[in-house]
Design a protein around this motif. Structure first.
Motif, PDB file in Angstrom:
ATOM      1  N   LEU A 238       0.836  -1.201   0.000  1.00 48.42           N
ATOM      2  CA  LEU A 238       0.000   0.000   0.000  1.00 48.42           C
ATOM      3  C   LEU A 238       0.870   1.249   0.000  1.00 48.42           C
ATOM      4  CD1 LEU A 238      -2.744   1.431   0.244  1.00 48.42           C
ATOM      5  CD2 LEU A 238      -2.608   1.083   2.707  1.00 48.42           C
ATOM      6  N   LEU A 239       1.846   1.285   0.882  1.00 47.06           N
ATOM      7  CA  LEU A 239       2.737   2.450   0.957  1.00 47.06           C
ATOM      8  C   LEU A 239       3.600   2.564  -0.298  1.00 47.06           C
ATOM      9  CD1 LEU A 239       3.592   4.819   2.693  1.00 47.06           C
ATOM     10  CD2 LEU A 239       5.257   3.337   3.801  1.00 47.06           C
ATOM     11  N   PHE A 240       4.147   1.447  -0.770  1.00 52.00           N
ATOM     12  CA  PHE A 240       4.951   1.472  -1.997  1.00 52.00           C
ATOM     13  C   PHE A 240       4.129   1.996  -3.180  1.00 52.00           C
ATOM     14  CE2 PHE A 240       7.828  -2.267  -0.517  1.00 52.00           C
ATOM     15  CZ  PHE A 240       8.622  -1.388   0.200  1.00 52.00           C
ATOM     16  N   ASN A 241       2.860   1.576  -3.270  1.00 56.75           N
ATOM     17  CA  ASN A 241       2.006   2.031  -4.370  1.00 56.75           C
ATOM     18  C   ASN A 241       1.714   3.522  -4.276  1.00 56.75           C
ATOM     19  OD1 ASN A 241       1.910  -0.502  -5.489  1.00 56.75           O
ATOM     20  ND2 ASN A 241      -0.191  -0.922  -4.898  1.00 56.75           N
ATOM     21  N   ILE A 242       1.442   4.011  -3.080  1.00 56.45           N
ATOM     22  CA  ILE A 242       1.182   5.445  -2.901  1.00 56.45           C
ATOM     23  C   ILE A 242       2.407   6.249  -3.328  1.00 56.45           C
ATOM     24  CG2 ILE A 242       0.826   7.251  -1.168  1.00 56.45           C
ATOM     25  CD1 ILE A 242      -0.965   5.238   0.349  1.00 56.45           C
ATOM     26  N   ILE A 243       3.577   5.808  -2.904  1.00 56.66           N
ATOM     27  CA  ILE A 243       4.826   6.500  -3.269  1.00 56.66           C
ATOM     28  C   ILE A 243       5.081   6.373  -4.762  1.00 56.66           C
ATOM     29  CG2 ILE A 243       7.338   6.475  -2.952  1.00 56.66           C
ATOM     30  CD1 ILE A 243       6.748   5.598   0.000  1.00 56.66           C
ATOM     31  N   GLY A 244       4.864   5.172  -5.320  1.00 59.53           N
ATOM     32  CA  GLY A 244       5.067   4.949  -6.752  1.00 59.53           C
ATOM     33  C   GLY A 244       4.162   5.821  -7.610  1.00 59.53           C
ATOM     34  N   GLU A 245       2.895   5.942  -7.205  1.00 56.79           N
ATOM     35  CA  GLU A 245       1.979   6.808  -7.961  1.00 56.79           C
ATOM     36  C   GLU A 245       2.441   8.259  -7.915  1.00 56.79           C
ATOM     37  OE1 GLU A 245      -2.063   6.220  -6.621  1.00 56.79           O
ATOM     38  OE2 GLU A 245      -2.393   4.745  -8.203  1.00 56.79           O
ATOM     39  N   LYS A 246       2.985   8.683  -6.783  1.00 52.52           N
ATOM     40  CA  LYS A 246       3.483  10.062  -6.658  1.00 52.52           C
ATOM     41  C   LYS A 246       4.702  10.265  -7.562  1.00 52.52           C
ATOM     42  CE  LYS A 246       4.136  14.139  -4.795  1.00 52.52           C
ATOM     43  NZ  LYS A 246       3.358  15.254  -5.265  1.00 52.52           N
ATOM     44  N   ILE A 247       5.637   9.328  -7.538  1.00 49.68           N
ATOM     45  CA  ILE A 247       6.873   9.472  -8.309  1.00 49.68           C
ATOM     46  C   ILE A 247       6.619   9.360  -9.812  1.00 49.68           C
ATOM     47  CG2 ILE A 247       9.088   8.356  -8.835  1.00 49.68           C
ATOM     48  CD1 ILE A 247       9.228   7.592  -5.839  1.00 49.68           C
ATOM     49  N   PHE A 248       5.898   8.332 -10.230  1.00 50.16           N
ATOM     50  CA  PHE A 248       5.773   8.039 -11.656  1.00 50.16           C
ATOM     51  C   PHE A 248       4.610   8.732 -12.352  1.00 50.16           C
ATOM     52  CE2 PHE A 248       7.987   4.248  -9.944  1.00 50.16           C
ATOM     53  CZ  PHE A 248       9.179   4.430 -10.609  1.00 50.16           C
ATOM     54  N   PHE A 249       3.544   9.022 -11.596  1.00 52.54           N
ATOM     55  CA  PHE A 249       2.345   9.571 -12.242  1.00 52.54           C
ATOM     56  C   PHE A 249       1.908  10.905 -11.649  1.00 52.54           C
ATOM     57  CE2 PHE A 249       2.096   4.884 -12.440  1.00 52.54           C
ATOM     58  CZ  PHE A 249       2.317   4.748 -13.799  1.00 52.54           C
ATOM     59  N   LYS A 250       2.700  11.421 -10.706  1.00 53.08           N
ATOM     60  CA  LYS A 250       2.409  12.720 -10.072  1.00 53.08           C
ATOM     61  C   LYS A 250       1.022  12.749  -9.438  1.00 53.08           C
ATOM     62  CE  LYS A 250       6.309  14.177 -11.792  1.00 53.08           C
ATOM     63  NZ  LYS A 250       7.348  13.288 -11.383  1.00 53.08           N
ATOM     64  N   ARG A 251       0.556  11.599  -8.933  1.00 52.78           N
ATOM     65  CA  ARG A 251      -0.741  11.513  -8.260  1.00 52.78           C
ATOM     66  C   ARG A 251      -0.528  11.596  -6.759  1.00 52.78           C
ATOM     67  NH1 ARG A 251      -3.089   6.167 -10.903  1.00 52.78           N
ATOM     68  NH2 ARG A 251      -3.131   6.860 -13.049  1.00 52.78           N
ATOM     69  N   ASN A 252      -1.287  12.442  -6.131  1.00 55.13           N
ATOM     70  CA  ASN A 252      -1.252  12.521  -4.674  1.00 55.13           C
ATOM     71  C   ASN A 252      -2.367  11.660  -4.102  1.00 55.13           C
ATOM     72  OD1 ASN A 252       0.899  14.376  -4.487  1.00 55.13           O
ATOM     73  ND2 ASN A 252      -0.488  16.034  -5.006  1.00 55.13           N
ATOM     74  N   ALA A 253      -2.039  10.902  -3.093  1.00 53.18           N
ATOM     75  CA  ALA A 253      -3.048  10.070  -2.438  1.00 53.18           C
ATOM     76  C   ALA A 253      -4.017  10.967  -1.675  1.00 53.18           C
ATOM     77  CB  ALA A 253      -2.381   9.090  -1.482  1.00 53.18           C
TER      78      ALA A 253
ATOM     79  N   ASN B 184      -9.564   0.388 -11.850  1.00 52.47           N
ATOM     80  CA  ASN B 184     -10.771   1.082 -11.401  1.00 52.47           C
ATOM     81  C   ASN B 184     -10.540   2.056 -10.253  1.00 52.47           C
ATOM     82  OD1 ASN B 184     -12.559  -0.044 -13.290  1.00 52.47           O
ATOM     83  ND2 ASN B 184     -12.744  -1.897 -12.067  1.00 52.47           N
ATOM     84  N   ILE B 185      -9.668   1.716  -9.303  1.00 61.04           N
ATOM     85  CA  ILE B 185      -9.499   2.604  -8.147  1.00 61.04           C
ATOM     86  C   ILE B 185      -8.071   3.098  -7.972  1.00 61.04           C
ATOM     87  CG2 ILE B 185     -11.448   1.546  -6.946  1.00 61.04           C
ATOM     88  CD1 ILE B 185      -9.453   0.195  -5.059  1.00 61.04           C
ATOM     89  N   GLY B 186      -7.154   2.665  -8.829  1.00 65.98           N
ATOM     90  CA  GLY B 186      -5.767   3.098  -8.743  1.00 65.98           C
ATOM     91  C   GLY B 186      -4.934   2.153  -7.898  1.00 65.98           C
ATOM     92  N   SER B 187      -3.639   2.129  -8.180  1.00 69.09           N
ATOM     93  CA  SER B 187      -2.761   1.178  -7.488  1.00 69.09           C
ATOM     94  C   SER B 187      -2.575   1.527  -6.018  1.00 69.09           C
ATOM     95  CB  SER B 187      -1.422   1.082  -8.197  1.00 69.09           C
ATOM     96  OG  SER B 187      -0.784   2.336  -8.239  1.00 69.09           O
ATOM     97  N   GLY B 188      -2.649   2.811  -5.688  1.00 68.21           N
ATOM     98  CA  GLY B 188      -2.500   3.204  -4.288  1.00 68.21           C
ATOM     99  C   GLY B 188      -3.563   2.562  -3.414  1.00 68.21           C
ATOM    100  N   ARG B 189      -4.807   2.710  -3.824  1.00 66.58           N
ATOM    101  CA  ARG B 189      -5.911   2.136  -3.044  1.00 66.58           C
ATOM    102  C   ARG B 189      -5.982   0.629  -3.193  1.00 66.58           C
ATOM    103  NH1 ARG B 189     -10.941   5.289  -4.754  1.00 66.58           N
ATOM    104  NH2 ARG B 189     -11.934   4.042  -3.142  1.00 66.58           N
ATOM    105  N   ALA B 190      -5.689   0.106  -4.382  1.00 69.29           N
ATOM    106  CA  ALA B 190      -5.740  -1.343  -4.592  1.00 69.29           C
ATOM    107  C   ALA B 190      -4.683  -2.056  -3.748  1.00 69.29           C
ATOM    108  CB  ALA B 190      -5.546  -1.680  -6.065  1.00 69.29           C
ATOM    109  N   GLY B 191      -3.625  -1.337  -3.392  1.00 69.24           N
ATOM    110  CA  GLY B 191      -2.577  -1.927  -2.559  1.00 69.24           C
ATOM    111  C   GLY B 191      -3.074  -2.383  -1.205  1.00 69.24           C
ATOM    112  N   TYR B 192      -4.280  -1.950  -0.816  1.00 64.34           N
ATOM    113  CA  TYR B 192      -4.828  -2.377   0.473  1.00 64.34           C
ATOM    114  C   TYR B 192      -5.078  -3.880   0.500  1.00 64.34           C
ATOM    115  CZ  TYR B 192      -6.672  -1.214   5.027  1.00 64.34           C
ATOM    116  OH  TYR B 192      -6.832  -1.098   6.383  1.00 64.34           O
ATOM    117  N   VAL B 193      -5.116  -4.494  -0.674  1.00 62.41           N
ATOM    118  CA  VAL B 193      -5.232  -5.952  -0.740  1.00 62.41           C
ATOM    119  C   VAL B 193      -4.093  -6.577   0.079  1.00 62.41           C
ATOM    120  CG1 VAL B 193      -4.987  -7.921  -2.314  1.00 62.41           C
ATOM    121  CG2 VAL B 193      -6.460  -6.003  -2.929  1.00 62.41           C
TER     122      VAL B 193
END
Length: 190
Positions: free
Chosen positions: A5-20, A142-151
């Motif tokens: 979950l944390l890796f995905n949130i950070i990855g989305e910020k670094i690679f796609f400029k998405r803020n959680a 559908n919900i983004g890798s940050g949120r899907a990381g909760y799996v």
């Protein structure tokens, strides 16, 4: 694997400029807190005298690779790569890598020609791999890798439930307190 979950949130910020979102950060906090409460005895009593740290390091590396796979899938999806072909190639590359790693380590590849073995192999191949990847990557879409990381946060819960059934795990106060906190995170992430 809860660290995905944390890796995905950070990855989305670094690679796609998405803020959680704030809700995602709160969910991550509750998920982490729940995991810590459930496993605090193991975390607090951790030592370097056995090889446990090697297993933990390998788990973090595997989780980082999992998160990188999420980022690759997100990029492929944004670039309109065909979903099934992308997943098929990913599974093929992963299978080849695993086969090569096993052969380099000298492992013997054995296939037992029994109904039990073949049916288990079929189940794991179709349901545990192809269908699971399809469902998970659809969730990422559908919900983004940050949120899907909760799996990854929910995996230990499933493991505890399985352990309760098959290994007669005794539910401690840590489990009874940590699990609801972790589930609050699940509600927040959704």
């Amino acid at each position: 694997f809860s660290a995905n979950l944390l890796f995905n949130i950070i990855g989305e910020k670094i690679f796609f400029k998405r803020n959680a979102s704030i809700a995602t950060w709160f969910a991550a906090f509750f998920g982490g807190l729940g995991i810590f409460i459930i496993f605090n005895h193991e975390i607090i009593n951790f030592n370097l005298n056995d090889d446990t740290h090697i297993g933990i390091a390998l788990s973090f590396i595997a989780t980082l690779f999992w998160s990188c796979g999420n980022m690759v899938h997100t990029r492929n999806s944004k670039n309109k790569f065909p979903f099934f072909q992308s997943v098929a190639f990913g599974l093929m590359y992963g299978s080849i890598f695993t086969l090569l790693a096993a052969k380099i380590q000298g492992a013997e590849i054995l296939i037992e020609l029994s109904i039990k073995y073949i049916s288990a192999l079929f189940y794991l191949s179709i349901f545990g791999t192809v269908l699971a990847f399809y469902l998970y990557l659809s969730l990422v879409d559908n919900i983004g890798s940050g949120r899907a990381g909760y799996v990854g946060v929910m995996m230990p819960v499933l493991a505890l439930l399985i352990s309760s059934y098959f290994e007669n795990l005794q539910w401690s106060n840590n489990l009874l307190i940590g699990l609801p906190i972790l589930l609050i995170g699940s509600v927040l992430i959704l």
